[in-house]
Design a protein around this motif. Structure first.
Motif, PDB file in Angstrom:
ATOM      1  N   PHE A 195       0.820  -1.207   0.000  1.00 52.74           N
ATOM      2  CA  PHE A 195       0.000   0.000   0.000  1.00 52.74           C
ATOM      3  C   PHE A 195       0.860   1.266   0.000  1.00 52.74           C
ATOM      4  O   PHE A 195       0.454   2.301  -0.529  1.00 52.74           O
ATOM      5  CB  PHE A 195      -0.937   0.001   1.209  1.00 52.74           C
ATOM      6  CG  PHE A 195      -1.906  -1.158   1.240  1.00 52.74           C
ATOM      7  CD1 PHE A 195      -2.438  -1.669   0.062  1.00 52.74           C
ATOM      8  CD2 PHE A 195      -2.282  -1.739   2.441  1.00 52.74           C
ATOM      9  CE1 PHE A 195      -3.331  -2.736   0.087  1.00 52.74           C
ATOM     10  CE2 PHE A 195      -3.168  -2.804   2.473  1.00 52.74           C
ATOM     11  CZ  PHE A 195      -3.693  -3.307   1.288  1.00 52.74           C
ATOM     12  N   ALA A 196       2.059   1.201   0.601  1.00 48.62           N
ATOM     13  CA  ALA A 196       2.962   2.356   0.581  1.00 48.62           C
ATOM     14  C   ALA A 196       3.401   2.660  -0.848  1.00 48.62           C
ATOM     15  O   ALA A 196       3.526   3.834  -1.238  1.00 48.62           O
ATOM     16  CB  ALA A 196       4.175   2.101   1.473  1.00 48.62           C
ATOM     17  N   GLN A 197       3.643   1.633  -1.633  1.00 49.19           N
ATOM     18  CA  GLN A 197       3.993   1.861  -3.037  1.00 49.19           C
ATOM     19  C   GLN A 197       2.820   2.486  -3.777  1.00 49.19           C
ATOM     20  O   GLN A 197       3.009   3.376  -4.615  1.00 49.19           O
ATOM     21  CB  GLN A 197       4.411   0.563  -3.720  1.00 49.19           C
ATOM     22  CG  GLN A 197       4.754   0.768  -5.202  1.00 49.19           C
ATOM     23  CD  GLN A 197       5.343  -0.452  -5.872  1.00 49.19           C
ATOM     24  OE1 GLN A 197       5.702  -1.430  -5.212  1.00 49.19           O
ATOM     25  NE2 GLN A 197       5.455  -0.423  -7.190  1.00 49.19           N
ATOM     26  N   ALA A 198       1.603   2.037  -3.462  1.00 50.95           N
ATOM     27  CA  ALA A 198       0.425   2.615  -4.116  1.00 50.95           C
ATOM     28  C   ALA A 198       0.336   4.113  -3.850  1.00 50.95           C
ATOM     29  O   ALA A 198       0.062   4.904  -4.764  1.00 50.95           O
ATOM     30  CB  ALA A 198      -0.839   1.913  -3.631  1.00 50.95           C
ATOM     31  N   VAL A 199       0.579   4.532  -2.608  1.00 53.57           N
ATOM     32  CA  VAL A 199       0.530   5.958  -2.277  1.00 53.57           C
ATOM     33  C   VAL A 199       1.570   6.725  -3.083  1.00 53.57           C
ATOM     34  O   VAL A 199       1.294   7.810  -3.612  1.00 53.57           O
ATOM     35  CB  VAL A 199       0.748   6.167  -0.762  1.00 53.57           C
ATOM     36  CG1 VAL A 199       0.887   7.655  -0.439  1.00 53.57           C
ATOM     37  CG2 VAL A 199      -0.403   5.557   0.028  1.00 53.57           C
ATOM     38  N   ALA A 200       2.774   6.171  -3.184  1.00 52.43           N
ATOM     39  CA  ALA A 200       3.842   6.839  -3.941  1.00 52.43           C
ATOM     40  C   ALA A 200       3.470   7.003  -5.402  1.00 52.43           C
ATOM     41  O   ALA A 200       3.924   7.942  -6.068  1.00 52.43           O
ATOM     42  CB  ALA A 200       5.146   6.054  -3.800  1.00 52.43           C
ATOM     43  N   GLN A 201       2.644   6.092  -5.909  1.00 50.26           N
ATOM     44  CA  GLN A 201       2.240   6.129  -7.323  1.00 50.26           C
ATOM     45  C   GLN A 201       0.930   6.892  -7.543  1.00 50.26           C
ATOM     46  O   GLN A 201       0.460   6.980  -8.673  1.00 50.26           O
ATOM     47  CB  GLN A 201       2.112   4.696  -7.846  1.00 50.26           C
ATOM     48  CG  GLN A 201       3.433   3.946  -7.857  1.00 50.26           C
ATOM     49  CD  GLN A 201       3.313   2.483  -8.289  1.00 50.26           C
ATOM     50  OE1 GLN A 201       4.318   1.784  -8.376  1.00 50.26           O
ATOM     51  NE2 GLN A 201       2.107   2.007  -8.559  1.00 50.26           N
ATOM     52  N   GLY A 202       0.332   7.410  -6.471  1.00 49.44           N
ATOM     53  CA  GLY A 202      -0.909   8.159  -6.609  1.00 49.44           C
ATOM     54  C   GLY A 202      -2.138   7.293  -6.700  1.00 49.44           C
ATOM     55  O   GLY A 202      -3.201   7.752  -7.142  1.00 49.44           O
ATOM     56  N   GLN A 203      -2.036   6.029  -6.249  1.00 48.35           N
ATOM     57  CA  GLN A 203      -3.190   5.129  -6.230  1.00 48.35           C
ATOM     58  C   GLN A 203      -3.824   5.131  -4.839  1.00 48.35           C
ATOM     59  O   GLN A 203      -3.158   5.406  -3.839  1.00 48.35           O
ATOM     60  CB  GLN A 203      -2.773   3.698  -6.578  1.00 48.35           C
ATOM     61  CG  GLN A 203      -2.245   3.521  -7.997  1.00 48.35           C
ATOM     62  CD  GLN A 203      -1.726   2.111  -8.225  1.00 48.35           C
ATOM     63  OE1 GLN A 203      -0.671   1.735  -7.705  1.00 48.35           O
ATOM     64  NE2 GLN A 203      -2.469   1.323  -8.990  1.00 48.35           N
ATOM     65  N   ALA A 252     -11.241  15.730 -11.691  1.00 49.91           N
ATOM     66  CA  ALA A 252      -9.931  16.341 -11.444  1.00 49.91           C
ATOM     67  C   ALA A 252      -8.868  15.807 -12.393  1.00 49.91           C
ATOM     68  O   ALA A 252      -7.667  15.956 -12.130  1.00 49.91           O
ATOM     69  CB  ALA A 252      -9.513  16.105 -10.005  1.00 49.91           C
ATOM     70  N   ASN A 253      -9.303  15.189 -13.482  1.00 52.89           N
ATOM     71  CA  ASN A 253      -8.369  14.695 -14.502  1.00 52.89           C
ATOM     72  C   ASN A 253      -7.412  13.648 -13.926  1.00 52.89           C
ATOM     73  O   ASN A 253      -6.249  13.571 -14.314  1.00 52.89           O
ATOM     74  CB  ASN A 253      -7.579  15.857 -15.105  1.00 52.89           C
ATOM     75  CG  ASN A 253      -7.087  15.549 -16.504  1.00 52.89           C
ATOM     76  OD1 ASN A 253      -7.648  14.705 -17.196  1.00 52.89           O
ATOM     77  ND2 ASN A 253      -6.022  16.215 -16.917  1.00 52.89           N
ATOM     78  N   ASN A 254      -7.909  12.852 -12.961  1.00 50.81           N
ATOM     79  CA  ASN A 254      -7.128  11.777 -12.337  1.00 50.81           C
ATOM     80  C   ASN A 254      -5.834  12.283 -11.707  1.00 50.81           C
ATOM     81  O   ASN A 254      -4.830  11.563 -11.657  1.00 50.81           O
ATOM     82  CB  ASN A 254      -6.822  10.663 -13.350  1.00 50.81           C
ATOM     83  CG  ASN A 254      -8.056   9.881 -13.733  1.00 50.81           C
ATOM     84  OD1 ASN A 254      -8.813   9.434 -12.879  1.00 50.81           O
ATOM     85  ND2 ASN A 254      -8.286   9.732 -15.026  1.00 50.81           N
ATOM     86  N   SER A 255      -5.856  13.513 -11.202  1.00 49.93           N
ATOM     87  CA  SER A 255      -4.643  14.114 -10.646  1.00 49.93           C
ATOM     88  C   SER A 255      -4.597  14.087  -9.125  1.00 49.93           C
ATOM     89  O   SER A 255      -3.624  14.535  -8.528  1.00 49.93           O
ATOM     90  CB  SER A 255      -4.520  15.562 -11.127  1.00 49.93           C
ATOM     91  OG  SER A 255      -5.602  16.351 -10.667  1.00 49.93           O
ATOM     92  N   ILE A 256      -5.662  13.577  -8.464  1.00 50.05           N
ATOM     93  CA  ILE A 256      -5.660  13.523  -6.999  1.00 50.05           C
ATOM     94  C   ILE A 256      -4.859  12.306  -6.557  1.00 50.05           C
ATOM     95  O   ILE A 256      -5.029  11.213  -7.082  1.00 50.05           O
ATOM     96  CB  ILE A 256      -7.091  13.412  -6.445  1.00 50.05           C
ATOM     97  CG1 ILE A 256      -7.966  14.544  -6.978  1.00 50.05           C
ATOM     98  CG2 ILE A 256      -7.085  13.421  -4.915  1.00 50.05           C
ATOM     99  CD1 ILE A 256      -9.436  14.385  -6.641  1.00 50.05           C
ATOM    100  N   GLY A 257      -4.000  12.491  -5.598  1.00 46.19           N
ATOM    101  CA  GLY A 257      -3.273  11.356  -5.039  1.00 46.19           C
ATOM    102  C   GLY A 257      -4.062  10.698  -3.932  1.00 46.19           C
ATOM    103  O   GLY A 257      -5.288  10.793  -3.863  1.00 46.19           O
ATOM    104  N   PHE A 258      -3.361  10.030  -3.030  1.00 43.78           N
ATOM    105  CA  PHE A 258      -3.988   9.407  -1.864  1.00 43.78           C
ATOM    106  C   PHE A 258      -4.619  10.518  -1.026  1.00 43.78           C
ATOM    107  O   PHE A 258      -3.928  11.432  -0.571  1.00 43.78           O
ATOM    108  CB  PHE A 258      -2.934   8.643  -1.074  1.00 43.78           C
ATOM    109  CG  PHE A 258      -3.442   7.956   0.151  1.00 43.78           C
ATOM    110  CD1 PHE A 258      -4.436   6.992   0.062  1.00 43.78           C
ATOM    111  CD2 PHE A 258      -2.922   8.260   1.405  1.00 43.78           C
ATOM    112  CE1 PHE A 258      -4.904   6.338   1.200  1.00 43.78           C
ATOM    113  CE2 PHE A 258      -3.369   7.614   2.542  1.00 43.78           C
ATOM    114  CZ  PHE A 258      -4.367   6.655   2.436  1.00 43.78           C
ATOM    115  N   PRO A 259      -5.951  10.498  -0.787  1.00 45.30           N
ATOM    116  CA  PRO A 259      -6.637  11.687  -0.279  1.00 45.30           C
ATOM    117  C   PRO A 259      -6.692  11.842   1.241  1.00 45.30           C
ATOM    118  O   PRO A 259      -7.264  12.818   1.728  1.00 45.30           O
ATOM    119  CB  PRO A 259      -8.054  11.506  -0.831  1.00 45.30           C
ATOM    120  CG  PRO A 259      -8.254  10.020  -0.806  1.00 45.30           C
ATOM    121  CD  PRO A 259      -6.903   9.438  -1.172  1.00 45.30           C
TER     122      PRO A 259
END
Length: 746
Positions: free
Chosen positions: A397-405, A560-567
């Motif tokens: 999950f930490a990798q997901a946050v770094a990738q904006g998932q 938001a054009n898929n630009s929001i990261g982990f919210p």
């Protein structure tokens, strides 16, 4: 001189790389004789613990979980023919830097702000090195494991073995027993590795199926085949508790004119065969007049585990996830099912373990195509921590946050008793405490991860399809359908192991991670009408709440054009100052009442352990979430709804689908005697909303006409003022077409 030094340095590095496998081989050479091996610990502890006994022949075992439940069956050594599919989790590099990056990538003004990593960039900066991976692979090979593969991000090594290879590789012994006709197995000693690998290997998952993540849904009775919302209580004129087709959740939570999620890809973690799930999803979209869903199924193998047979018990969960996401989002760009391989009991192949589920998580991350991923699974946090699975999940999950998932995870369905499965005993109809301390609470994992959004459950009441109120979801103790009585309530509470992320420490003064973050409908009384095997069922659980959030957040990502990261950090910063975004849930409890004492946590004003901040108003949330993105206009946003101007006494014909409003205007130039709007004819069921001088909706109108089961609706306004009257028509849970709309002023 500089070039000579560089060449010398390069030569030393090459020599070191060449010597590493040699040194490792020397360290591992006496593996066949364990006495010469120096062992180091991992994060994987024994799943089965030997209880005190007078002799080895009569030894009894307990499960390494809260309350230490006793194994009721005879425990014996695991047969050597039993195949084990394991996943060895390797430690990340530069962990402190990764934590700092994940904070800065979501902090406006930071140099890293929204500079999300690609999987290759993450691998280069934070993943184990190729040399470290090779050292683990070599150890597995020398220990007798086969079908060895490595995940693309170097974090997991998959392999097939048996009890003997586990003993050789991890200095652990394997035991088994039969429970309800199913083989249960687990290590009765901690998993260890040679000292040369102790800094590389974090944990070993797949060594047990005693405590495994399970679906978090509550499937009710089959409903009538008649179209509608299922069962209902209350009156039509006031707030009601009623089951809802997924297409009604955008209406209940006020999506308004928020765009659908047509430009956002969403993932779902599943297992087994999905043929029936896809067929039922197609039924749901056809019945509701929605476009077919663009689906992709990604089978996730685990070494030699390649069986994807159907799990009928899982169909209801995957159906709930996919149909709710589709209905709430209004449609996504693509729905990707990451499906783990099943095991077949009795075939020599192990049943599904957390290793397969972790592999599915990891595949969603290394693919990096799904912006939001739903996980409607969980288990008691103590079990997950002891097995090492919690640490495995956190890294992914930490990798997901770094990738904006963003991973969205159900908070649990057994209230504060997730570790025991929420099971209680009964005696002559009187509920008794379960055989553990009911004052000890355990949260659900992976909801407790600081790198996911944890979604709790509510029970929502509605006025038609408009939100009317919410309380904490707690259906109480009821038959689980397997002969056991179980509490059905939203999970929540503090983590026993995870430190509070910065955003919770700042907003709540927390020292431990606290769940949930938000909540949505989860009650089996007010839940979703879901197609399972072609039939309609009422389904609840936090497995409903998480997909509602996924559909909601996917809408925001598209806008938001898929630009929001982990919210998460944005939520805890902005929600307290934007109350219009939230439905604050202030009543209810997620425990039990017994012998004069109420157990569990209570809802309260503001954030609490039962529903977090509460549920979201989709329209208001969408506008706020847009500010969390990069500020660019939405790419290819669908045009706003067409507004049709009505002419006095001239009828027009319209049609529509659930969740999509048809809008009209009618201009009154001067005050009159009466103004009437009428609809008639065609098929389907509609509701009529009217408002003067601004758009009408289910949550904002001056007049409404909502007769059930008909297209014949009318609104009459006495002495209408001059101005523009807005008329909005919405469908029920099915397509409406051929409806005549007429405006007439006197």
């Amino acid at each position: 001189m500089f070039s000579r030094i560089q060449k010398l340095k390069s030569g030393v590095e090459s020599c070191n790389k060449a010597l590493l496998p040699m040194a490792l081989a020397l360290a591992l050479s006496p593996m066949n004789g364990h006495a010469a091996t120096a062992w180091g610990t991992t994060g994987t502890h024994a799943a089965l613990l030997k209880a005190q006994s007078t002799s080895a022949a009569t030894a009894s075992y307990v499960i390494n979980a809260h309350g230490r439940p006793k194994v009721q069956a005879q425990v014996s050594p695991l047969a050597s023919t039993q195949v084990l599919h394991v996943a060895v989790s390797l430690n990340l590099r530069n962990v402190a830097q990764l934590q700092a990056f994940n904070k800065s990538v979501n902090t406006r003004g930071s140099a890293n702000y929204h500079q999300f990593l690609t999987p290759d960039q993450f691998k280069a900066a934070y993943a184990p090195t190729d040399a470290q991976v090779q050292s683990v692979v070599t150890h597995m090979q020398q220990s007798g494991f086969t079908n060895i593969t490595v995940s693309p991000n170097n974090t997991l090594v998959f392999a097939d073995g048996n009890a003997a290879t586990v003993g050789t590789a991890f200095n652990a012994t394997m035991k088994s027993y039969t429970e309800n006709g199913k083989l249960r197995f687990g290590n009765d000693s901690d998993a260890m590795v040679p000292q040369a690998l102790s800094g590389i290997v974090g944990s070993v998952t797949g060594l047990q199926n005693v405590s495994v993540k399970h679906p978090l849904s509550h499937i009710g009775a089959q409903l009538s085949s008649v179209a509608g919302t299922g069962t209902q209580s209350g009156t039509q004129s006031g707030p009601t508790t009623v089951l809802h087709p997924p297409t009604q959740f955008p209406l209940i939570y006020d999506a308004g004119t928020t765009p659908t999620a047509y430009n956002t890809t969403v993932g779902i973690i599943t297992w087994g065969d999905l043929t029936q799930t896809l067929a039922d999803l197609n039924t749901m979209t056809t019945v509701n007049g929605m476009n077919p869903v663009n689906v992709k199924v990604v089978p996730v193998t685990l070494a030699g585990a390649k069986d994807f047979s159907d799990d009928p018990g899982g169909d209801g969960e995957w159906n709930l996830d996919s149909q709710t996401i589709t209905g709430t989002s209004g449609g996504v760009k693509q729905l990707v099912f990451y499906t783990a391989a099943n095991g077949l009991p009795g075939s020599g192949d192990a049943e599904l373990t957390n290793a397969g589920i972790a592999a599915a998580y990891n595949k969603a991350v290394t693919d990096n195509i799904a912006k939001v991923i739903n996980v409607s699974l969980g288990e008691g946090e103590i079990s997950a921590n002891q097995s090492g699975d919690q640490a495995v999940d956190d890294k992914i999950f930490a990798q997901a946050v770094a990738q904006g998932q963003t991973f969205s995870v159900s908070s649990g369905d057994q209230g504060v008793y997730t570790e025991s499965g929420g099971e209680f005993e009964t005696n002559a109809g009187v509920v008794l405490p379960a055989p553990f301390s009911i004052s000890t609470y355990v949260a659900s994992e992976p909801a407790t991860s600081p790198n996911v959004i944890a979604v709790g459950g509510t029970e929502v009441t509605t006025n038609g399809t408009a939100w009317a109120g919410e309380v904490t979801w707690n259906d109480g103790i009821a038959d689980a359908g397997d002969g056991n009585n179980r509490i059905w309530a939203t999970g929540g509470g503090p983590s026993a192991f995870e430190a509070a992320p910065a955003w919770q420490a700042t907003a709540l003064g927390a020292t431990k991670r606290q769940v949930p973050d938000i909540a949505f409908d989860a009650s089996s009384v007010t839940g979703a009408v879901i197609y399972i095997g072609g039939q309609r069922y009422g389904v609840g659980g936090t497995s409903l709440a998480s997909p509602i959030f996924v559909g909601t957040f996917a809408r925001a990502q598209t806008y938001a054009n898929n630009s929001i990261g982990f919210p998460a950090s944005y939520m805890y910063r902005d929600f307290p100052n934007n109350p219009a975004v939230l439905h604050d849930v202030t009543s209810g409890n997620n425990g039990v009442y017994y012998s004069g004492t109420t157990y569990g946590y209570n809802a309260a004003a503001g954030w609490d352990y039962t529903t977090g901040f509460g549920s979201l108003d989709i329209s208001a949330f969408n506008l706020l979430a847009y500010t969390w993105g990069d500020g660019t206009p939405p790419s290819g946003v669908a045009p706003p709804p067409v507004v049709t101007a009505l002419t006095n006494n001239v009828a027009v014909t319209t049609q529509g689908t659930p969740g999509v409003a048809q809008q009209f205007t009618f201009v009154v130039l001067a005050p009159g005697t009466s103004l009437t709007f009428r609809t008639s004819g065609g098929t389907g069921d509609i509701t009529l909303f009217e408002k003067l001088n601004s758009a009408a909706s289910a949550s904002s109108y001056d007049h409404v006409s909502a007769h059930p089961g008909t297209n014949t609706e009318s609104i009459t306004i006495r002495a209408p003022a001059a101005g523009t009257y807005y008329l909005t028509i919405t469908g029920g849970n099915a397509v409406f077409s051929g409806v005549s709309v007429l405006g007439s002023v006197q």
